[in-house]
Scaffold this motif. Structure first.
Motif: not given
Length: 115
Positions: A37-43, A47-63
């Motif tokens: 958990k990163i802060g109060t709103l992010a995790y 992610l697998p290697p096929t999604l390497a172009g996507v940043h692995n820290v996501l806001r809770i609204s994306m989960l």
């Protein structure tokens, strides 16, 4: 930490999502493990290697919380996601025949599709 989540994806405007349009289309792929958990709103998500172009820290609204049901999980291997979590899917439908019928004051186009 240790829980699993689905990750939200969005198609480009005007493109079909997994062969379906509008409210019937699926909007999440996964499941992925939460690493920290990163802060109060992010995790941070594993992610697998096929999604390497996507940043692995996501806001809770994306989960979305993972409910263990294998029929809800989408295959993401064939998708090419961009860093803003969008993708383009091309339909496999082809136009085989095109006709026009005239009824009084109307012209009605009839299209025969494959697919």
């Amino acid at each position: 930490m240790g829980n699993h989540v689905f990750v939200k994806v969005a198609p480009m405007k005007g493109v079909m999502r997994f062969g379906k349009k509008c409210k019937l289309s699926q909007r999440f792929i996964g499941s992925f493990e939460i690493l920290e958990k990163i802060g109060t709103l992010a995790y941070r998500v594993a992610l697998p290697p096929t999604l390497a172009g996507v940043h692995n820290v996501l806001r809770i609204s994306m989960l979305r919380k993972y409910m263990p049901n294998p029929s809800l999980v989408l295959n993401y291997e064939h998708m090419q996601l961009t860093p803003n979590m969008s993708y383009e899917e091309r339909p496999t439908i082809q136009i085989l025949d095109l006709q026009q019928r005239r009824h009084r004051n109307k012209v009605i186009r009839m299209v025969k599709l494959s697919g």
